[in-house]
Design a protein around this motif. Structure first.
Motif, PDB file in Angstrom:
ATOM      1  N   TYR A 375      -2.769   2.025  16.364  1.00 25.26           N
ATOM      2  CA  TYR A 375      -2.395   0.823  15.793  1.00 25.26           C
ATOM      3  C   TYR A 375      -2.615  -0.320  16.624  1.00 25.26           C
ATOM      4  O   TYR A 375      -2.635  -1.308  16.373  1.00 25.26           O
ATOM      5  CB  TYR A 375      -1.129   0.837  15.137  1.00 25.26           C
ATOM      6  N   VAL A 376      -2.098   0.099  17.950  1.00 31.69           N
ATOM      7  CA  VAL A 376      -2.100  -1.048  19.053  1.00 31.69           C
ATOM      8  C   VAL A 376      -3.567  -1.656  19.258  1.00 31.69           C
ATOM      9  O   VAL A 376      -3.943  -2.703  19.130  1.00 31.69           O
ATOM     10  CB  VAL A 376      -1.379  -0.613  20.290  1.00 31.69           C
ATOM     11  N   PHE A 377      -4.504  -0.439  19.258  1.00 32.49           N
ATOM     12  CA  PHE A 377      -5.839  -0.810  19.495  1.00 32.49           C
ATOM     13  C   PHE A 377      -6.486  -1.718  18.351  1.00 32.49           C
ATOM     14  O   PHE A 377      -7.249  -2.611  18.512  1.00 32.49           O
ATOM     15  CB  PHE A 377      -6.797   0.569  19.539  1.00 32.49           C
ATOM     16  N   ILE A 378      -6.161  -1.227  17.215  1.00 30.81           N
ATOM     17  CA  ILE A 378      -6.603  -1.931  15.948  1.00 30.81           C
ATOM     18  C   ILE A 378      -6.045  -3.534  15.944  1.00 30.81           C
ATOM     19  O   ILE A 378      -6.895  -4.370  15.564  1.00 30.81           O
ATOM     20  CB  ILE A 378      -6.234  -1.327  14.619  1.00 30.81           C
ATOM     21  N   TYR A 379      -4.687  -3.535  16.396  1.00 30.09           N
ATOM     22  CA  TYR A 379      -4.278  -5.036  16.275  1.00 30.09           C
ATOM     23  C   TYR A 379      -5.004  -5.857  17.328  1.00 30.09           C
ATOM     24  O   TYR A 379      -5.005  -7.040  17.166  1.00 30.09           O
ATOM     25  CB  TYR A 379      -2.773  -4.698  16.415  1.00 30.09           C
ATOM     26  N   GLY A 380      -5.201  -4.890  18.409  1.00 31.17           N
ATOM     27  CA  GLY A 380      -5.917  -5.993  19.702  1.00 31.17           C
ATOM     28  C   GLY A 380      -7.317  -6.355  19.018  1.00 31.17           C
ATOM     29  O   GLY A 380      -7.597  -7.318  19.469  1.00 31.17           O
ATOM     30  N   LEU A 381      -7.865  -5.653  18.400  1.00 32.09           N
ATOM     31  CA  LEU A 381      -9.108  -5.975  17.802  1.00 32.09           C
ATOM     32  C   LEU A 381      -9.240  -7.145  16.626  1.00 32.09           C
ATOM     33  O   LEU A 381      -9.890  -8.249  16.978  1.00 32.09           O
ATOM     34  CB  LEU A 381      -9.876  -4.841  17.096  1.00 32.09           C
ATOM     35  N   PHE A 382      -8.022  -6.880  15.876  1.00 34.63           N
ATOM     36  CA  PHE A 382      -7.832  -7.931  15.003  1.00 34.63           C
ATOM     37  C   PHE A 382      -7.205  -9.577  15.717  1.00 34.63           C
ATOM     38  O   PHE A 382      -7.716 -10.580  15.355  1.00 34.63           O
ATOM     39  CB  PHE A 382      -6.611  -7.631  13.954  1.00 34.63           C
ATOM     40  N   HIS A 383      -6.594  -9.377  16.831  1.00 44.93           N
ATOM     41  CA  HIS A 383      -6.172 -10.345  17.641  1.00 44.93           C
ATOM     42  C   HIS A 383      -7.314 -11.081  18.200  1.00 44.93           C
ATOM     43  O   HIS A 383      -7.265 -12.598  18.147  1.00 44.93           O
ATOM     44  CB  HIS A 383      -5.241  -9.996  18.596  1.00 44.93           C
ATOM     45  N   TYR A 384      -8.051 -10.479  18.704  1.00 44.84           N
ATOM     46  CA  TYR A 384      -9.357 -10.850  19.457  1.00 44.84           C
ATOM     47  C   TYR A 384     -10.413 -11.756  18.467  1.00 44.84           C
ATOM     48  O   TYR A 384     -10.774 -12.842  18.770  1.00 44.84           O
ATOM     49  CB  TYR A 384     -10.259  -9.839  20.056  1.00 44.84           C
ATOM     50  N   TRP A 385     -10.611 -10.896  17.306  1.00 50.81           N
ATOM     51  CA  TRP A 385     -11.725 -11.715  16.335  1.00 50.81           C
ATOM     52  C   TRP A 385     -10.945 -12.857  15.717  1.00 50.81           C
ATOM     53  O   TRP A 385     -11.561 -13.810  15.113  1.00 50.81           O
ATOM     54  CB  TRP A 385     -12.130 -10.784  15.486  1.00 50.81           C
ATOM     55  N   ASN A 386      -9.550 -12.823  15.443  1.00 54.01           N
ATOM     56  CA  ASN A 386      -9.069 -13.908  14.824  1.00 54.01           C
ATOM     57  C   ASN A 386      -8.281 -14.895  15.348  1.00 54.01           C
ATOM     58  O   ASN A 386      -7.797 -16.047  14.934  1.00 54.01           O
ATOM     59  CB  ASN A 386      -7.975 -13.334  13.680  1.00 54.01           C
ATOM     60  N   ARG A 387      -7.755 -14.813  16.648  1.00 55.16           N
ATOM     61  CA  ARG A 387      -6.914 -15.610  17.479  1.00 55.16           C
ATOM     62  C   ARG A 387      -7.418 -16.092  18.639  1.00 55.16           C
ATOM     63  O   ARG A 387      -7.578 -17.233  19.153  1.00 55.16           O
ATOM     64  CB  ARG A 387      -5.644 -14.753  17.822  1.00 55.16           C
ATOM     65  N   ALA A 388      -8.563 -15.244  19.434  1.00 59.08           N
ATOM     66  CA  ALA A 388      -9.107 -15.720  20.519  1.00 59.08           C
ATOM     67  C   ALA A 388      -9.921 -16.684  20.449  1.00 59.08           C
ATOM     68  O   ALA A 388     -10.197 -17.671  21.652  1.00 59.08           O
ATOM     69  CB  ALA A 388      -9.875 -14.632  21.146  1.00 59.08           C
ATOM     70  N   GLU A 389     -10.626 -17.010  19.211  1.00 59.00           N
ATOM     71  CA  GLU A 389     -11.640 -18.285  19.103  1.00 59.00           C
ATOM     72  C   GLU A 389     -10.923 -19.399  18.712  1.00 59.00           C
ATOM     73  O   GLU A 389     -11.400 -20.573  18.633  1.00 59.00           O
ATOM     74  CB  GLU A 389     -12.586 -17.974  18.051  1.00 59.00           C
ATOM     75  N   ALA A 390      -9.520 -19.434  18.254  1.00 59.36           N
ATOM     76  CA  ALA A 390      -8.738 -20.511  17.766  1.00 59.36           C
ATOM     77  C   ALA A 390      -8.469 -21.557  19.079  1.00 59.36           C
ATOM     78  O   ALA A 390      -8.314 -21.154  20.290  1.00 59.36           O
ATOM     79  CB  ALA A 390      -7.414 -20.018  17.031  1.00 59.36           C
TER      80      ALA A 390
END
Length: 390
Positions: A375-390
């Motif tokens: 779950y930590v890995f999945i959340y890391g991917l989600f954060h990267y694609w949705n937050r890192a570009e903001a």
């Protein structure tokens, strides 16, 4: 800081260093032209003390969110603790009544009747300490986990007390690497103790796997990412000399410490258990789908992840969005809550499995909480694609 120089501006009249009314000279550096400009630095005396120079960056403005994370973790721990208390009260109430001098005759008779009509987990009591399948791999996982756990505890405690400050650039990462290398001795000791219990004959194999399995996987991933950084000539690529130093730390310090810890562990007596496994293993009946190991892994990682996902947001933000993470006191509290939650989840799921007359609890106790990493890995991917570009 003021910028100035020869009046060359790659962007136009609004750029710093161009005098008002002057026509900027635009040059194309891509065609081989050399563009040179200078800058001036003006030092201004500040009343801020040297010891307090980082306070402007380390001032905590969002402490309410972190307190919410602590309360959220505490609620999860309280919920699981209530479940375990109910289970233990249900299981042990009648058993304890037999030894209670003040118990009524009715309670004693009911307890005796239950002892004669054993069901559920009592039927597998003679098989519950039977060594599991792939016991060597489990011992390696336990040893590697002990190494990471001790390293994490030391790092968080020192960081929470201010010994490892963000003001000391690279101090935290350096301590993580050094402490992980030095904790090879506990890893070898835990592996050896468990291997001796399951009667693993090849001690060298188990010890060597403990020393190279987890560091080997991390090294392959790190070298692959660093090779990509080298190929793109990135300034963040780790120099070759640093890689050599890391390999020397691994093979010259960590590896011998793992074997030293294993030597101490194998010299100890075998772990004693209250019940000796029977000669013939009990036949395990067909289990429903919701008691399978995969189901336990899927549901077992949700609660521990729920107890830590708020702090995960700030940690990932510090990685991808170049922010400072300095609230190690909150992180230490969340880590304690996480450890308690993982232990209680494993207890509940193992109890459910034993009640279904399945004594193969070793791997489930490990994987049900370890699935939190997924779950930590999945959340890391989600954060990267949705937050890192903001």
């Amino acid at each position: 800081t003021s910028f100035g120089g020869n009046g060359i501006s790659p962007k136009g009249p609004s750029s710093p260093g161009v005098e008002e009314g002057a026509t900027p000279l635009v040059m194309d550096a891509a065609n081989g032209n050399e563009v040179v400009w200078t800058y001036d630095v003006v030092w201004v005396r500040s009343d801020t003390k040297w010891a307090s120079r980082w306070d402007v960056y380390l001032t905590m403005h969002d402490d309410d969110i972190h307190w919410f994370s602590i309360v959220n973790s505490a609620v999860v721990v309280f919920f699981l603790s209530c479940i375990i208390a109910l289970v233990m009260a249900r299981v042990l109430r009648r058993d304890l009544a037999r030894y209670n001098a003040g118990a009524s005759e009715e309670d004693k008779a009911e307890a005796a009747l239950e002892m004669r009509e054993e069901t559920g987990w009592k039927l597998v009591s003679s098989d519950v300490f039977r060594p599991p399948a792939h016991a060597t791999l489990l011992s390696v996982c336990l040893g590697s986990g002990a190494q990471v756990f001790v390293m994490t505890v030391l790092t968080l405690v020192l960081a929470a007390f201010g010994v490892l400050s963000p003001a000391n650039r690279g101090a935290l990462l350096t301590f993580v690497l050094i402490s992980y290398v030095l904790m090879g001795a506990p890893a070898g000791y835990v592996t050896a103790r468990y291997c001796k219990y399951v009667k693993e004959q090849n001690h060298f194999k188990a010890t060597l796997l403990t020393a190279i399995m987890l560091p080997g996987v991390v090294t392959i991933i790190f070298f692959s990412v660093n090779a990509i950084a080298w190929a793109h000539k990135s300034s963040s690529a780790v120099p070759f000399g640093t890689l050599v130093v890391l390999m020397l730390l691994w093979f010259c310090i960590s590896l011998p410490l793992v074997f030293f810890g294993a030597y101490v562990g194998f010299s100890q007596d075998v772990i004693s258990v209250p019940i000796t496994p029977s000669a013939l293993p009990r036949e395990i009946r067909a289990q429903p789908w919701y008691i399978s190991t995969w189901t336990a892994m899927f549901f077992g990682g949700i609660l521990p992840f729920g107890a830590m996902f708020v702090e995960m947001y700030f940690i990932l933000s510090s990685i991808w969005q170049h922010r400072f993470y300095y609230m190690f006191g909150f992180l230490l509290l969340v880590f304690v809550m996480l450890v308690i939650t993982c232990a209680e989840v494993s207890i509940v799921l193992c109890y459910v499995q034993l009640c279904s007359e399945d004594y193969r609890w070793w791997w489930r106790a490990y994987l049900s909480s370890a699935s939190t990493a997924f779950y930590v890995f999945i959340y890391g991917l989600f954060h990267y694609w949705n937050r890192a570009e903001a």
